[in-house]
Design a protein around this motif. Structure first.
Motif, PDB file in Angstrom:
ATOM      1  N   GLU A 111      -7.390  14.816   5.234  1.00  0.00           N
ATOM      2  CA  GLU A 111      -7.742  13.605   4.488  1.00  0.00           C
ATOM      3  C   GLU A 111      -6.493  13.002   3.855  1.00  0.00           C
ATOM      4  O   GLU A 111      -5.706  13.703   3.210  1.00  0.00           O
ATOM      5  CB  GLU A 111      -8.762  13.922   3.395  1.00  0.00           C
ATOM      6  CG  GLU A 111      -9.187  12.688   2.605  1.00  0.00           C
ATOM      7  CD  GLU A 111     -10.212  12.999   1.531  1.00  0.00           C
ATOM      8  OE1 GLU A 111     -11.410  12.998   1.839  1.00  0.00           O
ATOM      9  OE2 GLU A 111      -9.791  13.260   0.380  1.00  0.00           O
ATOM     10  N   PHE A 126     -12.567   6.035   8.717  1.00  0.00           N
ATOM     11  CA  PHE A 126     -12.177   5.306   7.515  1.00  0.00           C
ATOM     12  C   PHE A 126     -13.344   5.259   6.528  1.00  0.00           C
ATOM     13  O   PHE A 126     -14.474   4.972   6.907  1.00  0.00           O
ATOM     14  CB  PHE A 126     -11.728   3.890   7.877  1.00  0.00           C
ATOM     15  CG  PHE A 126     -10.474   3.856   8.713  1.00  0.00           C
ATOM     16  CD1 PHE A 126      -9.241   3.671   8.121  1.00  0.00           C
ATOM     17  CD2 PHE A 126     -10.540   4.030  10.087  1.00  0.00           C
ATOM     18  CE1 PHE A 126      -8.082   3.636   8.882  1.00  0.00           C
ATOM     19  CE2 PHE A 126      -9.389   4.010  10.864  1.00  0.00           C
ATOM     20  CZ  PHE A 126      -8.155   3.809  10.251  1.00  0.00           C
ATOM     21  N   ASP A 127     -13.030   5.546   5.256  1.00  0.00           N
ATOM     22  CA  ASP A 127     -14.022   5.508   4.192  1.00  0.00           C
ATOM     23  C   ASP A 127     -13.353   4.919   2.954  1.00  0.00           C
ATOM     24  O   ASP A 127     -12.817   5.636   2.113  1.00  0.00           O
ATOM     25  CB  ASP A 127     -14.551   6.915   3.903  1.00  0.00           C
ATOM     26  CG  ASP A 127     -15.619   6.915   2.817  1.00  0.00           C
ATOM     27  OD1 ASP A 127     -16.118   5.829   2.477  1.00  0.00           O
ATOM     28  OD2 ASP A 127     -15.955   8.004   2.310  1.00  0.00           O
ATOM     29  N   GLY A 128     -13.368   3.589   2.853  1.00  0.00           N
ATOM     30  CA  GLY A 128     -12.689   2.932   1.748  1.00  0.00           C
ATOM     31  C   GLY A 128     -11.183   3.133   1.848  1.00  0.00           C
ATOM     32  O   GLY A 128     -10.556   2.823   2.855  1.00  0.00           O
ATOM     33  N   SER A 129     -10.597   3.684   0.785  1.00  0.00           N
ATOM     34  CA  SER A 129      -9.161   3.950   0.783  1.00  0.00           C
ATOM     35  C   SER A 129      -8.828   5.337   1.321  1.00  0.00           C
ATOM     36  O   SER A 129      -7.671   5.752   1.279  1.00  0.00           O
ATOM     37  CB  SER A 129      -8.614   3.821  -0.647  1.00  0.00           C
ATOM     38  OG  SER A 129      -9.250   4.767  -1.501  1.00  0.00           O
ATOM     39  N   ARG A 130      -9.819   6.039   1.838  1.00  0.00           N
ATOM     40  CA  ARG A 130      -9.616   7.379   2.400  1.00  0.00           C
ATOM     41  C   ARG A 130      -9.724   7.334   3.930  1.00  0.00           C
ATOM     42  O   ARG A 130     -10.559   6.621   4.479  1.00  0.00           O
ATOM     43  CB  ARG A 130     -10.639   8.379   1.844  1.00  0.00           C
ATOM     44  CG  ARG A 130     -10.574   8.536   0.336  1.00  0.00           C
ATOM     45  CD  ARG A 130     -11.750   9.330  -0.193  1.00  0.00           C
ATOM     46  NE  ARG A 130     -11.720   9.457  -1.634  1.00  0.00           N
ATOM     47  CZ  ARG A 130     -11.355  10.556  -2.282  1.00  0.00           C
ATOM     48  NH1 ARG A 130     -11.008  11.642  -1.601  1.00  0.00           N
ATOM     49  NH2 ARG A 130     -11.335  10.591  -3.597  1.00  0.00           N
ATOM     50  N   ALA A 190      -4.648   1.341  -1.524  1.00  0.00           N
ATOM     51  CA  ALA A 190      -5.576   0.275  -1.143  1.00  0.00           C
ATOM     52  C   ALA A 190      -6.265   0.653   0.163  1.00  0.00           C
ATOM     53  O   ALA A 190      -5.846   1.573   0.861  1.00  0.00           O
ATOM     54  CB  ALA A 190      -4.830  -1.059  -0.991  1.00  0.00           C
ATOM     55  N   LYS A 191      -7.317  -0.055   0.475  1.00  0.00           N
ATOM     56  CA  LYS A 191      -8.093   0.215   1.683  1.00  0.00           C
ATOM     57  C   LYS A 191      -7.278  -0.157   2.922  1.00  0.00           C
ATOM     58  O   LYS A 191      -6.900  -1.326   3.084  1.00  0.00           O
ATOM     59  CB  LYS A 191      -9.398  -0.578   1.649  1.00  0.00           C
ATOM     60  CG  LYS A 191     -10.278  -0.364   2.869  1.00  0.00           C
ATOM     61  CD  LYS A 191     -11.553  -1.184   2.742  1.00  0.00           C
ATOM     62  CE  LYS A 191     -12.439  -1.013   3.977  1.00  0.00           C
ATOM     63  NZ  LYS A 191     -13.676  -1.811   3.864  1.00  0.00           N
ATOM     64  N   ASN A 197       0.840  -1.185   0.000  1.00  0.00           N
ATOM     65  CA  ASN A 197       0.000   0.000   0.000  1.00  0.00           C
ATOM     66  C   ASN A 197       0.879   1.241   0.000  1.00  0.00           C
ATOM     67  O   ASN A 197       2.044   1.188   0.392  1.00  0.00           O
ATOM     68  CB  ASN A 197      -0.915  -0.010   1.234  1.00  0.00           C
ATOM     69  CG  ASN A 197      -2.153   0.827   1.021  1.00  0.00           C
ATOM     70  OD1 ASN A 197      -2.260   1.576   0.054  1.00  0.00           O
ATOM     71  ND2 ASN A 197      -3.108   0.712   1.926  1.00  0.00           N
ATOM     72  N   SER A 210      -1.445  -5.477   2.606  1.00  0.00           N
ATOM     73  CA  SER A 210      -2.099  -6.784   2.621  1.00  0.00           C
ATOM     74  C   SER A 210      -1.101  -7.924   2.727  1.00  0.00           C
ATOM     75  O   SER A 210      -1.442  -9.016   3.178  1.00  0.00           O
ATOM     76  CB  SER A 210      -2.941  -6.954   1.353  1.00  0.00           C
ATOM     77  OG  SER A 210      -2.130  -6.826   0.193  1.00  0.00           O
ATOM     78  N   ARG A 235      -5.314   9.800   1.258  1.00  0.00           N
ATOM     79  CA  ARG A 235      -5.813   8.848   0.270  1.00  0.00           C
ATOM     80  C   ARG A 235      -4.721   7.814  -0.019  1.00  0.00           C
ATOM     81  O   ARG A 235      -3.573   8.182  -0.294  1.00  0.00           O
ATOM     82  CB  ARG A 235      -6.227   9.581  -1.011  1.00  0.00           C
ATOM     83  CG  ARG A 235      -7.375  10.554  -0.795  1.00  0.00           C
ATOM     84  CD  ARG A 235      -7.803  11.217  -2.096  1.00  0.00           C
ATOM     85  NE  ARG A 235      -6.809  12.149  -2.588  1.00  0.00           N
ATOM     86  CZ  ARG A 235      -6.730  13.425  -2.216  1.00  0.00           C
ATOM     87  NH1 ARG A 235      -7.610  13.913  -1.339  1.00  0.00           N
ATOM     88  NH2 ARG A 235      -5.802  14.209  -2.710  1.00  0.00           N
TER      89      ARG A 235
END
Length: 210
Positions: free
Chosen positions: A49, A79-83, A54-55, A28, A105, A51
């Motif tokens: 923020e 957390f909002d997805g990959s943000r 990956a999440k 990531n 991951s 970005r």
């Protein structure tokens, strides 16, 4: 048929060269931020923020915001997805550092920081020295205490921001960029090898038909 088997094995061997690119692609990395790295902002944003490619996993992600004099200026991340968004609690004007640490991951740790400068804000405490001994105690006649002397010129100047930041800021860690670059190089090399093997196989089949 006996000659085709080595060629097929060669193609399979060439495809296996794609394997080294997989770990690099699983790493990531930070793709952007608001404010951006190295920015100078006059109005303090309500949140910061980050970005990512990956999440990120909330359990293994740590984000901190520190301001002048190492004052903590952030809250719990959302957390909002990959943000990832962190509430911003500005204090004095100056340099603010957003540090992040998370796990990819594949388990590879990723860490870095984003720097930006807040050009306006609450003035920093000019000094932590104790008050002077003059004129604050009431007189014996019961008159009101005299007012303390105002801040000196040196104290006023110390209230100005003492921390400066370059517009360039700090780039995204070079280790992440180098690992991604190596992954792309492995992918291109493997694609060229597979293409050469396929062309060779086609020529051999044409020659056999003749």
């Amino acid at each position: 048929m006996a000659r085709v088997v080595p060629v097929v094995l060669g193609v399979a061997f060439g495809v296996s060269f794609l394997a080294p690119a997989t770990p690099a692609a699983a790493h990531n990395s930070l793709t952007g931020s608001d404010p951006r790295d190295g920015a100078r902002v006059a109005a303090a944003p309500a949140q910061i923020e980050l970005r990512f490619l990956a999440k990120p996993a909330p359990a293994t992600t740590k984000i901190t915001i520190t301001g002048p004099d190492n004052v903590v200026a952030g809250g719990p991340p959302a957390f909002d997805g990959s943000r990832v968004r962190v509430p911003f609690k500005p204090a004095a004007a100056g340099l603010y550092i957003v540090g992040y640490q998370l796990a990819s991951s594949d388990g590879h740790p990723v860490k870095g920081e984003v720097r930006f400068t807040l050009t306006t804000g609450t003035a920093a405490d000019p000094s932590a020295s104790p008050p002077t001994a003059g004129g604050t105690a009431p007189t014996a006649g019961g008159t009101a205490p005299t007012a303390a002397a105002g801040p000196t010129a040196s104290g006023a100047s110390s209230a100005a921001p003492a921390v400066t930041a370059t517009a360039a800021g700090s780039p995204v860690p070079a280790a992440q960029e180098s690992s991604q670059t190596r992954g792309w190089l492995w992918t291109i090399a493997a694609a060229l090898l597979v293409g050469a093997l396929v062309v060779g196989l086609q020529r051999w089949l044409r020659a056999r038909r003749r």
